[in-house]
Scaffold this active site. Structure first.
Site: not given
Length: 165
Positions: A54, A59-61, A64
């Site tokens: 998500s 971590v995803c932020d 990306t």
């Protein structure tokens, strides 16, 4: 199939595991404007496909941002970030973070990408954290299924794989 955990609990991955040397499977996902995007949409370029559970998590932020910062100056490379977040949420995330050139794509509609690349987490209807590098000839040159979905991928190895593709 790759074996992964999510918050240290084993999960089931659905779909086909992709390996280095495979022809990259095609898929259909949605862009922020709800238009369809396929692997062929970036044909002739090297693609780093950054898969995140998500976009709205730490971590995803970071994943990306890191891949987009590292590869923004490399010619003929496209970074695709794919999650099951709704396209509207992805667009809002990009806008609130001032990221105009990040390609976020949603697999929410049919999990086409998740099934084709073996990253659909059955128990959560999320995508497992993974990184794939696909060269201009649509050959998979790098694969990382991150063993614990809340951990970071190996950024250095993935970026190096893009530069060598």
């Amino acid at each position: 199939m790759a074996t992964i955990t999510f918050k240290n609990n084993p999960v089931t991955l659905l779909g086909n595991e992709v390996k280095v040397g495979d022809k990259a499977p095609n898929f259909t996902v949605l862009a922020n404007d709800l238009s369809e995007v396929t692997l062929d949409s970036s044909k002739g370029k090297t693609r780093l496909i950054s898969v995140v559970p998500s976009i709205d998590t730490g971590v995803c932020d970071q994943q990306t941002r890191k891949f987009n910062e590292e590869l923004s100056s490399v010619e003929n490379v496209e970074v695709l970030t794919i999650s099951v977040d709704l396209p509207f949420a992805q667009k809002r995330w990009c806008a609130s973070n001032g990221l105009e050139n990040v390609h976020t794509l949603s697999d929410h509609r049919s999990l086409s990408f998740g099934e084709a690349y073996g990253v659909h987490i059955q128990e959560l209807r999320l995508l497992a954290r993974a990184v794939f590098v696909v060269n201009a000839n649509d050959e998979v040159t790098y694969v990382e299924y991150v063993s614990e979905a809340t951990n970071h991928p190996n950024y250095e190895a993935a970026v190096e794989a893009v530069k060598n593709a």
